[in-house]
Design an enzyme around this catalytic site. Structure first.
Site, PDB file in Angstrom:
ATOM      1  N   LYS A  13      25.467 -30.915 -30.142  1.00  0.00           N
ATOM      2  CA  LYS A  13      24.739 -31.788 -29.565  1.00  0.00           C
ATOM      3  C   LYS A  13      23.189 -31.597 -30.112  1.00  0.00           C
ATOM      4  CE  LYS A  13      23.863 -29.455 -25.038  1.00  0.00           C
ATOM      5  NZ  LYS A  13      24.197 -28.022 -25.646  1.00  0.00           N
ATOM      6  N   ARG A 119      27.576 -18.668 -35.481  1.00  0.00           N
ATOM      7  CA  ARG A 119      26.336 -19.335 -35.672  1.00  0.00           C
ATOM      8  C   ARG A 119      25.242 -18.215 -36.098  1.00  0.00           C
ATOM      9  NH1 ARG A 119      24.146 -23.425 -31.152  1.00  0.00           N
ATOM     10  NH2 ARG A 119      23.819 -21.731 -29.808  1.00  0.00           N
TER      11      ARG A 119
HETATM   12  P1  AMP Z   1      20.639 -23.712 -25.058  1.00  0.00           P
HETATM   13  O1  AMP Z   1      19.708 -23.528 -26.245  1.00  0.00           O
HETATM   14  O2  AMP Z   1      20.767 -25.056 -24.695  1.00  0.00           O
HETATM   15  O3  AMP Z   1      22.163 -23.192 -25.164  1.00  0.00           O
HETATM   16  O4  AMP Z   1      19.958 -23.177 -23.867  1.00  0.00           O
HETATM   17  C1  AMP Z   1      19.821 -21.550 -23.897  1.00  0.00           C
HETATM   18  C2  AMP Z   1      19.630 -20.982 -22.538  1.00  0.00           C
HETATM   19  O5  AMP Z   1      18.501 -21.657 -22.083  1.00  0.00           O
HETATM   20  C3  AMP Z   1      20.568 -21.158 -21.445  1.00  0.00           C
HETATM   21  O6  AMP Z   1      21.564 -20.409 -21.483  1.00  0.00           O
HETATM   22  C4  AMP Z   1      19.617 -21.006 -20.222  1.00  0.00           C
HETATM   23  O7  AMP Z   1      19.565 -19.562 -19.961  1.00  0.00           O
HETATM   24  C5  AMP Z   1      18.505 -21.769 -20.811  1.00  0.00           C
HETATM   25  N1  AMP Z   1      18.449 -23.036 -20.390  1.00  0.00           N
HETATM   26  C6  AMP Z   1      18.211 -24.275 -21.327  1.00  0.00           C
HETATM   27  N2  AMP Z   1      18.261 -25.187 -20.812  1.00  0.00           N
HETATM   28  C7  AMP Z   1      18.057 -25.403 -19.525  1.00  0.00           C
HETATM   29  C8  AMP Z   1      17.875 -26.010 -18.260  1.00  0.00           C
HETATM   30  N3  AMP Z   1      17.966 -27.319 -18.468  1.00  0.00           N
HETATM   31  N4  AMP Z   1      17.995 -25.248 -17.172  1.00  0.00           N
HETATM   32  C9  AMP Z   1      17.862 -23.975 -17.102  1.00  0.00           C
HETATM   33  N5  AMP Z   1      18.071 -23.243 -18.058  1.00  0.00           N
HETATM   34  C10 AMP Z   1      18.387 -23.693 -19.118  1.00  0.00           C
END
Ligand code: AMP
Length: 204
Positions: A13, A119
């Protein structure tokens, strides 16, 4: 056009959000990136959640997102990548803005684990590679684009990833019930997934 991309870790995504935002002049807002950019004392607090694979408190991410959406590059439209991630965030988002389309990019947990374990991120320019699939770095541990060092994200280890997938199935999948959404098959090539999204949301 105001879009939300939903999908498990490694579904692509972020890659799709980046490509489509660039192509159509929207801003790409990755909530994970916003949180990784936090500095100072708050960073220590944020890292406690992120490194375990847990969600950070809603109030914090909502506040950061609200500020980001005000920036001028979001005028033509935006793609939210990683937000909202639970029911309460959907409700908070509805207070801030309308949403035109929601896209789910689906892959299996097995595929997610395979992709995430391979990754690697460039510490200098942020480019993303994959040692198990494409784009594979030409030289191990070195970014093709800028020569920077490639590292694994702190939360891309097996334990944190399992927790992140658990949170995805328990909390994030539920938000799809709150929107009319379209599903695309994330196992296809990057180009095919992009074409499916562009056509599906009516940008094609
Ligand atoms: P991502 O880069 O999208 O995989 O996000 C990495 C980490 O950031 C997640 O595992 C959460 O700890 C935090 N995170 C990202 N987006 C959110 C969100 N919308 N709400 C809460 N925590 C988030």
């Amino acid at each position: 056009m105001r879009l939300i991309f939903v999908g498990p870790q490694g579904s692509g995504k972020g890659t799709q959000a980046k490509r489509i935002a660039k192509r159509f002049g929207f801003c790409h807002i990755s909530s994970g990136d916003l949180l990784r950019e936090v500095t100072g004392d708050l960073k220590l607090e944020v890292d406690k959640f992120m490194n375990k694979g847990d969600l950070v408190p809603d109030e914090l991410i909502v506040r950061i997102l609200k500020e980001r959406l005000k920036k001028v590059d979001c005028k033509k439209g935006f793609i939210l990548d990683g937000f909202p991630r639970n029911v309460s965030q959907v409700k908070e988002l509805a207070k801030i803005t309308d949403i035109d389309k929601v896209v789910e990019i689906s892959i299996s947990d097995e595929e997610s684990i395979k992709r995430i374990s391979g990754r690697r991120n460039c510490v200098k320019c942020g480019a993303i590679f994959n040692v198990n699939s494409s784009p594979r770095p030409k030289v191990e541990g070195v970014c093709d684009k800028c020569g920077g060092e490639l590292v694994q994200r702190a939360d891309d280890n097996e334990k944190a990833l399992k927790e992140r997938l658990k949170v995805y199935h328990k909390e994030t999948e539920r938000i799809l019930k709150m929107y009319k959404f379209m599903r695309v098959n994330g196992n296809n090539s990057i180009e095919k997934v992009e074409a499916d999204i562009v056509e599906g949301v009516g940008l094609g």
